[in-house]
Design a protein around this motif. Structure first.
Motif, PDB file in Angstrom:
ATOM      1  N   GLY A  75       0.800  -1.221   0.000  1.00  0.00           N
ATOM      2  CA  GLY A  75       0.000   0.000   0.000  1.00  0.00           C
ATOM      3  C   GLY A  75       0.829   1.265   0.000  1.00  0.00           C
ATOM      4  O   GLY A  75       0.278   2.368   0.057  1.00  0.00           O
ATOM      5  N   VAL A 552      -8.924   3.998   5.690  1.00  0.00           N
ATOM      6  CA  VAL A 552      -8.135   3.574   4.537  1.00  0.00           C
ATOM      7  C   VAL A 552      -9.002   2.802   3.558  1.00  0.00           C
ATOM      8  O   VAL A 552      -8.931   2.993   2.335  1.00  0.00           O
ATOM      9  CB  VAL A 552      -6.921   2.731   4.988  1.00  0.00           C
ATOM     10  CG1 VAL A 552      -6.237   2.087   3.789  1.00  0.00           C
ATOM     11  CG2 VAL A 552      -5.927   3.593   5.757  1.00  0.00           C
ATOM     12  N   SER A 556      -9.927   3.769  -0.257  1.00  0.00           N
ATOM     13  CA  SER A 556      -9.573   2.797  -1.289  1.00  0.00           C
ATOM     14  C   SER A 556     -10.774   2.462  -2.163  1.00  0.00           C
ATOM     15  O   SER A 556     -10.653   2.300  -3.380  1.00  0.00           O
ATOM     16  CB  SER A 556      -9.019   1.533  -0.641  1.00  0.00           C
ATOM     17  OG  SER A 556      -8.709   0.562  -1.600  1.00  0.00           O
ATOM     18  N   ALA A 561      -5.542   6.216  -2.812  1.00  0.00           N
ATOM     19  CA  ALA A 561      -4.509   5.489  -2.064  1.00  0.00           C
ATOM     20  C   ALA A 561      -4.182   6.232  -0.776  1.00  0.00           C
ATOM     21  O   ALA A 561      -4.037   7.459  -0.756  1.00  0.00           O
ATOM     22  CB  ALA A 561      -3.254   5.338  -2.906  1.00  0.00           C
ATOM     23  N   THR A 563      -2.503   5.342   3.565  1.00  0.00           N
ATOM     24  CA  THR A 563      -1.991   4.349   4.511  1.00  0.00           C
ATOM     25  C   THR A 563      -1.992   4.940   5.906  1.00  0.00           C
ATOM     26  O   THR A 563      -2.037   6.168   6.080  1.00  0.00           O
ATOM     27  CB  THR A 563      -0.565   3.902   4.120  1.00  0.00           C
ATOM     28  OG1 THR A 563      -0.245   2.681   4.783  1.00  0.00           O
ATOM     29  CG2 THR A 563       0.479   4.955   4.471  1.00  0.00           C
TER      30      THR A 563
END
Length: 599
Positions: A75, A552, A556, A561, A563
């Protein structure tokens, strides 16, 4: 295999060419350093896979470097997500009390330098018999290396040497001028504050956090000290510094630095006087006859390291990971930093992060007998590496030209603060170099006051440059048959890091990143960092009531994107994004993986 005796070679990569493709934040650094080392750019290869650098010519087998952001499936897809996951945002943000991203592309820059190191090491290995032809460098591993000392401290058997709490320089004068203060002497610290009329209790309470700020990345000293400097004009502050022996440095802007930068390479290489070094494998000057291998291209070479703190010890640590035998030259009684808390099995965890696996020899260089012993050791070594104060090596009779008389094959490496490139340079410590070279502005986005990071950005990057310079010197030795003096500096590291910003400033563009750049987003149980390309869209979501994992997942699902931000470095051992990468050494101290793999 190349012949080592190519006497026309002036730079280690002359007669060689390269082509590169991949993330420009990484490959631009690789390409620039390869060009400065003498290679020509052959443009991108039509059939090259993404993230590939190929170096060929000069009689060597082609060397290939694969550069990536991280392991597939982690990720981590760019600079922001790598900074978040490796703990860089957490360490850099300690001064402010919450995670913050570095507005400069630090992990990418480090990865580019590591890739060049791997390519150079491969050529040195080939010239000596065998070496790697393919290396892989990942930004995730570069980020872990950058925080390795802080990670080691977080996993130690005891607490930190000083409090981890918000606070720190820079200071502000009555005119509103931001400046850094530096001294390594508690007497000079006290005299500076007495001259400005600071309260005695604040002066005393401030010394320990100030002294350990390079280790903790924060300095929670009393606010009264900031109030004191705000009550005095800058000339009065400069006078107090001059009288006390402390130093101040006004924070420069990127525009100011762009006007004065000379565009010089971040290191210099100079052939040493004396007869030519023996050609072929260095068994005549090496302490061992170990044959190099693809994974250990420097095996059989000996490095003498007389280093303190971070810059030179880290450079030697990297050379040791490449197979060299590292012998530390320590003062009588040993390096005092071995006892710096926090400790693992009685040894400083932070010291182990840079010095595990090295041999140590105590030498009193203040005595003629000690200097004679060091010369005898240098006569049998391949590299002598130090970061002593400017002029000290010459004063002791241990400078490059001195040691060339006993070993014409020696690579003499000096990692300094300024490399004698600035006339008005202050003390060459990490934070003063950050202030003088506008790193304090480059790491903060537009709209925020400049502030040098209290994470040791330049000491680490300077150590990477030091190892790169030594490898370039070793390759030049193999190709010319002469020893080499190599010089690297924190100034060179600063210019590499700020290069993109300086180029924007020189073109009259906004040198700094936009407001809010790389600011993590709060969640119900922590922080989340979106990828740079997704940050604008991610900011539209209110994630404060969601757990980080759910936040997250939400982003997604919308194609964004992101993290989780690592805030507890001790938890990295069990982080699935780095599965199996972080271990512990023989003393129980956390140990990050080698920053590259070589085959």
């Amino acid at each position: 295999m190349a012949s080592p005796a190519t006497t026309q070679t002036v730079r280690p990569l002359d007669t060689m060419g390269f082509h590169a493709s991949g993330p420009p934040q990484i490959t631009d650094v690789v390409a620039e350093h390869l060009r400065l080392l003498g290679a020509r750019s052959d443009g991108p290869a039509a059939d090259a896979p993404p993230g590939r650098v190929t170096l060929c010519g000069g009689g060597f087998e082609p060397g290939h470097a694969t550069v990536t952001w991280a392991e597939p499936g982690s990720g981590l897809v760019d600079e922001a997500t790598v900074q978040a996951a490796t703990g860089m945002m957490a360490v850099h943000g300690r001064r402010d009390g919450s995670p913050r991203g570095l507005a400069a592309d630090y992990a990418a820059t480090a990865t580019g330098i590591l890739a060049v190191q791997g390519l150079l090491a491969g050529l040195v290995g080939q010239a000596r018999g065998t070496g790697p032809t393919h290396i892989t460098a990942g930004a995730d591993r570069a980020g872990l290396l950058a925080v390795s000392q802080y990670l080691a401290a977080a996993g130690a058997d005891e607490g930190e040497a000083a409090e981890l709490a918000p606070g720190g320089p820079p200071f502000t004068s009555a005119e509103g001028v931001l400046f850094e203060l530096e001294t390594l002497d508690p007497g000079a610290w006290a005299a500076f504050w007495r001259a400005l009329g600071a309260p005695a209790d604040a002066m005393r309470a401030g010394w320990r956090p100030f002294q350990f700020r390079y280790a903790t990345a924060c300095a929670p000293f009393p606010r009264a000290l900031h109030s004191v400097t705000r009550s005095h004009p800058l000339p009065r502050i400069r006078q107090a510094a001059a009288l006390s022996g402390a130093e101040v440095c006004v924070l420069r802007t990127l525009a100011e630095r762009a006007l004065e930068t000379d565009g010089a390479a971040p290191w210099s290489l100079r052939p040493l006087p004396g007869g030519p070094a023996p050609s072929g494998p260095r068994t005549t000057v090496s302490r061992t006859t170990v044959t190099p291998s693809a994974g250990r291209p420097l095996a059989g070479l000996t490095v003498l390291e007389a280093g303190r703190r971070i810059q030179a010890p880290l450079a030697a640590h990297l050379l040791g990971l490449l197979g060299a035998e590292i012998i530390r030259i320590e003062p009588p009684g040993g390096d005092p930093l071995r006892g710096m808390p926090p400790a693992c099995s009685g040894i400083s965890a932070r010291w182990l992060a840079l010095n595990r696996g090295k041999q140590a020899v105590e030498v009193d260089i203040k005595a003629e007998s000690g200097r004679r012993r060091l010369r005898e050791m240098a006569a049998e070594a391949d590299v002598f590496l130090h970061n002593w104060a400017p002029g000290k090596a010459a004063e002791l009779g241990l400078d490059a030209d001195d040691l060339a008389r006993v070993n014409p094959a020696l690579v003499h490496a000096y990692t300094s603060g300024w490399a004698d490139r600035l006339q008005d340079a202050p003390m060459g410590t990490d934070f003063m170099v950050q202030a003088r070279t506008a790193v304090g502005e480059a790491v903060r986005p537009e709209g925020e006051p400049p502030a040098p990071s209290l994470m040791t950005l330049l000491d680490v990057l300077g150590g990477l440059h030091g190892a790169e310079a030594v490898l370039a010197g070793l390759l030049l030795r193999e190709r010319t048959g002469h020893g080499v003096r190599v010089d690297s500096s924190l100034l060179g590291a600063a210019d590499t890091l700020t290069g993109p910003a300086l180029r924007r400033a020189a073109r009259g563009q906004d040198a700094r990143r936009p407001a809010g750049f790389r600011h993590p987003l709060p969640t119900a149980d922590g922080w989340l960092a979106p990828a740079d390309a997704c940050a604008g869209a991610a900011a539209a979501y209110d994630l404060r009531d969601l757990s980080t994992s759910d936040a997250v997942a939400l982003l997604s699902a919308h194609g964004l994107a992101a993290t989780a931000v690592t805030t507890d470095l001790s938890a990295l051992h069990h982080d699935a994004r780095f599965a199996g990468q972080i271990g512990r050494d023989a003393h129980g101290a956390p140990a990050v993986p080698a920053p590259w793999s070589l085959v």
